[in-house]
Design a protein around this motif. Structure first.
Motif, PDB file in Angstrom:
ATOM      1  N   GLN A   4      50.061 -12.926  -1.264  1.00 15.85           N
ATOM      2  CA  GLN A   4      51.026 -11.800  -1.061  1.00 15.85           C
ATOM      3  C   GLN A   4      50.515 -10.442  -1.338  1.00 15.85           C
ATOM      4  O   GLN A   4      50.656  -9.542  -0.717  1.00 15.85           O
ATOM      5  CB  GLN A   4      52.347 -12.185  -2.436  1.00 15.85           C
ATOM      6  N   SER A   5      49.328 -10.407  -2.614  1.00 13.09           N
ATOM      7  CA  SER A   5      48.817  -9.107  -2.910  1.00 13.09           C
ATOM      8  C   SER A   5      48.130  -8.692  -1.463  1.00 13.09           C
ATOM      9  O   SER A   5      48.358  -7.350  -1.150  1.00 13.09           O
ATOM     10  CB  SER A   5      48.159  -9.166  -4.051  1.00 13.09           C
ATOM     11  N   MET A   6      47.612  -9.532  -0.964  1.00 12.78           N
ATOM     12  CA  MET A   6      46.609  -9.077   0.281  1.00 12.78           C
ATOM     13  C   MET A   6      47.541  -8.565   1.332  1.00 12.78           C
ATOM     14  O   MET A   6      47.428  -7.656   2.039  1.00 12.78           O
ATOM     15  CB  MET A   6      45.782 -10.344   0.709  1.00 12.78           C
ATOM     16  N   ALA A   7      48.560  -9.525   1.506  1.00  9.20           N
ATOM     17  CA  ALA A   7      49.590  -9.024   2.750  1.00  9.20           C
ATOM     18  C   ALA A   7      50.291  -7.636   2.349  1.00  9.20           C
ATOM     19  O   ALA A   7      50.469  -6.889   3.284  1.00  9.20           O
ATOM     20  CB  ALA A   7      50.650  -9.988   2.477  1.00  9.20           C
ATOM     21  N   SER A   8      50.370  -7.283   1.119  1.00  6.94           N
ATOM     22  CA  SER A   8      51.071  -6.056   0.823  1.00  6.94           C
ATOM     23  C   SER A   8      50.286  -4.758   0.769  1.00  6.94           C
ATOM     24  O   SER A   8      50.435  -3.766   1.456  1.00  6.94           O
ATOM     25  CB  SER A   8      51.928  -5.905  -0.614  1.00  6.94           C
ATOM     26  N   LEU A   9      48.783  -5.126   0.392  1.00  7.32           N
ATOM     27  CA  LEU A   9      47.982  -4.286   0.816  1.00  7.32           C
ATOM     28  C   LEU A   9      47.672  -3.837   2.204  1.00  7.32           C
ATOM     29  O   LEU A   9      47.696  -2.636   2.434  1.00  7.32           O
ATOM     30  CB  LEU A   9      46.372  -4.919   0.188  1.00  7.32           C
ATOM     31  N   SER A  10      47.821  -4.746   3.160  1.00 12.85           N
ATOM     32  CA  SER A  10      47.877  -4.569   4.395  1.00 12.85           C
ATOM     33  C   SER A  10      48.940  -3.853   5.156  1.00 12.85           C
ATOM     34  O   SER A  10      48.458  -2.948   5.769  1.00 12.85           O
ATOM     35  CB  SER A  10      47.738  -6.071   5.301  1.00 12.85           C
ATOM     36  N   GLY A  11      50.205  -4.096   4.561  1.00 16.53           N
ATOM     37  CA  GLY A  11      51.247  -3.430   4.971  1.00 16.53           C
ATOM     38  C   GLY A  11      51.027  -1.806   4.535  1.00 16.53           C
ATOM     39  O   GLY A  11      51.425  -1.019   5.189  1.00 16.53           O
ATOM     40  N   ASP A  12      50.533  -1.539   3.077  1.00 18.64           N
ATOM     41  CA  ASP A  12      50.286  -0.141   2.938  1.00 18.64           C
ATOM     42  C   ASP A  12      49.385   0.467   3.742  1.00 18.64           C
ATOM     43  O   ASP A  12      49.326   1.615   4.136  1.00 18.64           O
ATOM     44  CB  ASP A  12      49.829  -0.156   1.472  1.00 18.64           C
ATOM     45  N   PHE A  13      48.199  -0.042   4.291  1.00 14.22           N
ATOM     46  CA  PHE A  13      47.161   0.539   5.065  1.00 14.22           C
ATOM     47  C   PHE A  13      47.681   0.725   6.322  1.00 14.22           C
ATOM     48  O   PHE A  13      47.247   1.694   6.708  1.00 14.22           O
ATOM     49  CB  PHE A  13      45.979  -0.537   5.145  1.00 14.22           C
ATOM     50  N   LEU A  14      48.399  -0.112   6.777  1.00 17.81           N
ATOM     51  CA  LEU A  14      49.219   0.268   8.189  1.00 17.81           C
ATOM     52  C   LEU A  14      50.125   1.326   8.218  1.00 17.81           C
ATOM     53  O   LEU A  14      50.033   2.150   8.907  1.00 17.81           O
ATOM     54  CB  LEU A  14      49.906  -1.211   8.671  1.00 17.81           C
ATOM     55  N   ILE A  15      50.824   1.637   7.005  1.00 18.85           N
ATOM     56  CA  ILE A  15      51.673   2.764   6.873  1.00 18.85           C
ATOM     57  C   ILE A  15      50.835   4.091   7.013  1.00 18.85           C
ATOM     58  O   ILE A  15      51.083   5.025   7.351  1.00 18.85           O
ATOM     59  CB  ILE A  15      52.741   2.375   5.497  1.00 18.85           C
ATOM     60  N   ALA A  16      49.628   3.749   6.088  1.00 22.36           N
ATOM     61  CA  ALA A  16      48.685   5.100   5.959  1.00 22.36           C
ATOM     62  C   ALA A  16      48.150   5.260   7.329  1.00 22.36           C
ATOM     63  O   ALA A  16      48.105   6.509   7.895  1.00 22.36           O
ATOM     64  CB  ALA A  16      47.748   4.651   4.947  1.00 22.36           C
ATOM     65  N   ALA A  17      47.977   3.998   8.045  1.00 26.63           N
ATOM     66  CA  ALA A  17      47.336   4.459   9.345  1.00 26.63           C
ATOM     67  C   ALA A  17      48.006   5.224  10.086  1.00 26.63           C
ATOM     68  O   ALA A  17      47.949   6.101  10.858  1.00 26.63           O
ATOM     69  CB  ALA A  17      46.913   3.083  10.093  1.00 26.63           C
ATOM     70  N   LEU A  18      49.525   4.946  10.100  1.00 34.75           N
ATOM     71  CA  LEU A  18      50.297   5.192  10.784  1.00 34.75           C
ATOM     72  C   LEU A  18      50.503   6.822  10.613  1.00 34.75           C
ATOM     73  O   LEU A  18      50.740   7.808  11.424  1.00 34.75           O
ATOM     74  CB  LEU A  18      51.931   4.532  10.762  1.00 34.75           C
ATOM     75  N   MET A  19      50.508   7.271   9.265  1.00 36.33           N
ATOM     76  CA  MET A  19      51.049   8.572   8.759  1.00 36.33           C
ATOM     77  C   MET A  19      49.473   9.289   9.098  1.00 36.33           C
ATOM     78  O   MET A  19      49.781  10.426   9.880  1.00 36.33           O
ATOM     79  CB  MET A  19      51.018   8.614   7.360  1.00 36.33           C
TER      80      MET A  19
END
Lengths: 372, 590
Positions: A5-20
């Motif tokens: 789960q921690s890896m999954a949320s890290l992935s989510g955060d990076f994707l939001i960062a990429a989008l921004m």
């Protein structure tokens, strides 16, 4: 194996960062359109119909010579005919000497085209910012895709959300290559804009939490088949944007509207876009073909037949045929140019239809989208 | 792929001209005109000639690029209904549903073959015409390529400066030797060369390379033809069969043992592979937590099989993505479910039934399953039960449902009937349905049983015991001899595509003329022409080649810019004569 789960949320955060970051890069590319300083080369080119400025002189020559078949043909034909009779022999001897006299002896090797990096460096602050932001965003995006894979212990394209995430990553990386290789930053606002749109939709509409796969997808063919499809889709995505821009540029040229407005003046010429689209498609087409064949091998293993006209298979086939149509149309008199590009765009529409309509709404063996 | 009938080939000289669009149309037009006049004249006399003319005209039309393009379009368009409407081959039940819900429209669609699109005659017409068109184009091109492979490249144009790429450099060699040195380098790069004939003016060499491009193009199209043939082989000689098998059961791959058999056109029951298979155990596991709760994580059908009667039996685990392969017949796991076990004792106390009938999942998420129990041997009346099996039973508001697909709390709910099962009527009956037309209901309400529990039937008809459950697996048995050829052809198609996209056919011409009256120095002009440069990059290759040609002569270009001392020049010149003389030995004016 359970989801990390921690890896999954890290992935989510990076994707939001990429989008921004991507959004910022779109703003930078748009800023170049709005406020970028007039280009030196554009000023030099003067009468150029279109934005040759965007393609440095060295590159322009390269692009321009690719399609010079007609000129070459005449040169070729004339000579063969000319030296066919003995009477021409003397004449050709004389011509040789004349040739020699005329031949411009190149005193120095042609100046090597400045590297893409240098060209970017010279293209102004807006472009530099756009390129740097795109690259930064692509890095974050790549991290997001990789960490998603680590979180779920498999290739991170097991459902529609993951598929869109991965294919936009491919599109961005491929576009960065095109940008550097062909100095095509004028396309940044369009390609990156489309990427932001697709990624935004993925985040909001089809988001699926990290999860394990159903048994049918537990196969190393997932990595092979879906990777090829992701790669090809990302490349066709770029080709579609290029094709749409071609249609805009071509329309302008057909109207004889001169240099046109700001947009037309800044995107590459119709001819350059035509060639760039073609090269993009011929990169994507074998990959797509391979993806379909890999899918057939997998289907044979999982479902007991290599081809069964499952809706998704059917649409992959339709897409393949339409891109084949484009490639043939491009080589057919009367179909070259605008018509061929329409076909290419129809091909992309069928690809998107397959992805967003067929896989989600039509029941078949490929119903793995995970979109509820 | 791109330009199998490419107009780029207009760049060819006359002998190698490959169908330029306009030229072909002109030929077509004149052929049509000729036919028309023949028809206008003496109709009877012109009959055969006109027929031939029309045939030629039709063939030209068919093999034209435009027709191929239209047929490709039709192929794409014709595939669409096959993905939108339910198809007989994939889902016959859905087709039946469609008929029920669209009674007016469905028969019309059926007439058009739209419920079996990919086997419809009109669809076959499209792809057969397309492949005929392909053959009509590829075969002549293959011969043309073979001819080109034997023919040398064309003579060098006189004015190389007019080619798309050209460059000049000066060397301290006489023209003939300068050209010979360049030719040696070009040959080393595997170019095909053409030297001036004995009666021609010398001082030039032509070189050509990249025939693999066209070869790849042809390979791709021929490989597609191979895929079609492979599919046809599979359709003629392959078969597909289904078998539902409960744990503990054995079946042989024979016509009578199989539930469904779809043979290819040239297959009979005796062509089946004689293997035998026993389902030892089936297990499915599911995720028990998180968002994927209830989603299956793995299926495993443990079987033992013998490839022929009397052969030793071997164990295997059939899983999804892991079929069993017995002498190129493959056995796949395509479905599974539960088979509750019952024993029934009749009024006389005799055990008349002890079986595990398979129940069909009505809900594939929870495996709530439907089935029937038929007890024909019960006396005085035959007995029948309609049942629902739930692997994890929960009762909400008096309604039995299943909460999870795994058997955590199995239960079965039954409704009993007595009377005539209708098995002797001679009509085939589904094992999953109970014909209650000649039966009466003996239980007013369904009764619930858990493993081990019994229910005493009213009226002293005996009792039924739910003893436990087994699982069943449905297996697909397929044989497709076209599979391996199709795969090989697919791989060849990709190889062909890559060749045709990556290789460029290019020509390089070299001419040298004396630079001064003494004839000891010359100016060499190199011209380059890439006829099809889809992936780009000829410019770079040409620049590099010119650099090698000029430096390979060991005469630095700087000689022109800033002539160096004589010793330097001499040393390099003598070196350069080596390849030149070598060249003239091996290739005397070829």
């Amino acid at each position: 194996m359970s989801v990390n789960q921690s890896m999954a949320s890290l992935s989510g955060d990076f994707l939001i960062a990429a989008l921004m970051i991507y959004s910022a890069s779109v703003i930078a590319f748009a800023g170049d359109f709005a406020f970028g300083r007039p280009r030196r080369a554009a000023a030099k080119a003067g009468t150029g119909l279109t934005g040759t400025a965007l393609i440095d002189t060295g590159e322009e020559r390269e692009l321009a010579t690719v399609g010079a078949g007609a000129d070459a043909a005449s040169a070729d034909g004339v000579t063969v005919d000319g030296s066919a009779t003995p009477a021409d022999k003397a004449r050709s001897q004389a011509a040789e000497l004349a040739d020699a006299a005329r031949a411009k002896v190149v005193a120095s090797p042609p100046a090597p085209p400045a590297s893409g990096w240098q060209a970017i460096g010279q293209a102004g602050a807006w472009v530099r910012a756009g390129v740097v932001l795109s690259a930064l965003g692509a890095t974050a995006h790549l991290v997001a895709v990789v960490t998603r894979g680590l979180a779920v212990h498999r290739a991170p394209w097991g459902n529609m959300y993951e598929f869109v995430t991965a294919l936009t990553c491919v599109a961005t990386l491929f576009f960065l290559y095109v940008l550097i290789r062909y100095r095509a930053w004028a396309l940044g606002v369009f390609v990156m804009g489309a990427v932001v749109l697709a990624l935004g939709l993925a985040e909001t509409v089809i988001y699926t939490a990290a999860g394990p796969l159903v048994p049918a997808l537990q196969s190393y063919w997932l990595s092979i088949h879906v990777t090829a499809m992701t790669l090809a889709t990302g490349v066709f995505f770029v080709a579609a944007v290029l094709g749409a821009l071609y249609l805009i540029a071509e329309r302008y040229r057909a109207r004889g509207a001169g240099r046109g407005n700001g947009l037309i003046a800044r995107i590459p010429s119709a001819d350059q876009l035509d060639k760039l689209t073609y090269r993009t498609v011929i990169f994507g087409f074998p990959v797509w073909t391979f993806g379909v064949i890999a899918g057939a091998i997998w289907a044979d293993q999982a479902w007991g037949r290599y081809w069964g006209w499952d809706p998704v298979e059917t649409w992959a086939f339709i897409t393949w045929v339409l891109y084949a149509c484009y490639l043939h149309a491009r080589a057919t008199a009367g179909w070259r140019g605008r018509r061929a590009h329409y076909i290419q765009l129809i091909g992309f529409v069928s690809l998107v239809t397959n992805m967003l309509v067929v896989q989600v709404f039509i029941t078949g063996m490929h119903s793995y989208a995970g979109v509820s | 792929m791109t330009d199998i009938r490419a107009p780029q080939d207009a760049a060819e000289d006359e002998s190698q001209l490959a169908f330029p669009e306009d030229g072909r149309n002109a030929v077509q037009a004149s052929a049509a005109a000729a036919t028309a006049t023949a028809d206008d004249g003496d109709g009877a006399g012109a009959g055969p000639a006109a027929g031939w003319g029309w045939f030629r005209w039709a063939w030209r039309q068919l093999t034209s690029m435009r027709t191929a393009l239209v047929l490709l379009f039709l192929l794409a368009l014709g595939s669409v209904p096959g993905s939108i409407l339910p198809q007989q081959g994939q889902d016959p039940a859905a087709v039946q549903n469609y008929f029920n819900s669209h009674p007016a429209l469905a028969p019309w669609l059926n007439h058009l073959g739209l419920f079996n699109t990919f086997a419809a005659p009109w669809f076959a017409a499209i792809y057969l015409l397309l492949f005929a068109s392909l053959v009509g184009c590829v075969v002549p091109r293959t011969f043309r390529l073979a001819g080109q492979a034997r023919m040398p490249p064309p003579r060098a144009p006189r004015n190389l400066g007019r080619l798309p790429h050209s460059e000049s450099y000066a060397v301290a060699l006489p023209p003939v030797q300068a050209v010979a040195a360049a030719a040696a380098i070009l040959r080393g790069k595997r170019f095909r060369l053409r030297h001036p004939a004995a009666d021609e003016a010398g001082g030039w060499v032509s070189a050509e390379k990249g025939y693999l491009r066209e070869a790849g193009n042809l390979l791709f199209h021929l490989a597609l033809l191979g895929v079609l043939v492979s599919v046809a082989i599979g359709g003629l000689f392959g078969y597909k069969a289904d078998k539902l098998i409960v744990e503990g059961q054995t079946f042989s791959d024979t016509l009578t043992a199989l539930d469904e058999f779809h043979p290819g056109r040239l297959v009979t029951g005796s062509d089946l592979a004689p293997f035998q298979l026993t389902l030892k155990q089936f297990s499915a596991s599911y995720y028990t937590s998180g968002e994927s709760r209830g989603q299956p994580s793995s299926f495993d059908a443990r079987v033992s099989y013998s490839s022929s009667p009397g052969a030793p039996s071997r164990p295997y685990d059939i899983r999804i993505n892991q079929p069993l392969n017995v002498d190129s017949v493959k056995v796949y796991l395509i479905g599974h479910g539960y088979a509750p076990e019952f024993t029934v004792t009749d009024a006389a106390g005799k055990v008349v039934y002890d079986e595990a009938p398979p129940f069909i999942p009505a809900n594939t998420g929870t495996f709530l399953s439907d089935g029937v129990v038929k007890v024909p041997d019960a006396a005085p009346d035959q007995l029948g039960f309609i049942g629902v099996f739930v692997p994890t039973g929960v009762t909400a508001g008096g309604i039995l449902d299943s909460a999870f697909p795994a058997p955590y709390n199995p239960a079965v709910s039954l409704l009993g009937y007595a009377g005539d099962l209708g098995l002797n009527s001679g009509l085939a009956q589904s094992v999953f349905q109970l014909d209650t037309s000649a039966m009466t209901k003996i239980t007013s309400r369904p009764f619930l049983l858990q493993p081990g529990q019994s229910f005493t039937l009213p009226g002293g008809r005996g009792k039924i015991t739910f003893t436990g459950y087994k699982q069943w697996a449905s297996l697909a048995v397929t044989y497709d001899p076209g599979q391996v050829p199709a795969l090989i052809c697919g791989m060849l198609a990709i190889a062909g595509l890559l060749l045709s996209f990556l290789v460029r056919r290019r020509r390089v011409f070299v001419r040298a003329v004396p630079a001064a009256a003494d004839g000891e120095r010359s100016v060499v002009t190199v011209g380059g022409l890439a006829r099809t440069d889809a992936s780009g990059g000829f410019e770079d290759e040409f620049t590099e080649l010119v650099a090698q040609l000029s430096s390979g002569e060991a005469t630095p270009r700087s000689i022109i810019r800033a002539p160096r001392g004589a010793p330097d020049g001499k040393a390099t010149t003598s070196g350069a004569q080596q390849p030149a003389s070598h060249d003239s030995k091996t290739d005397p004016g070829a």
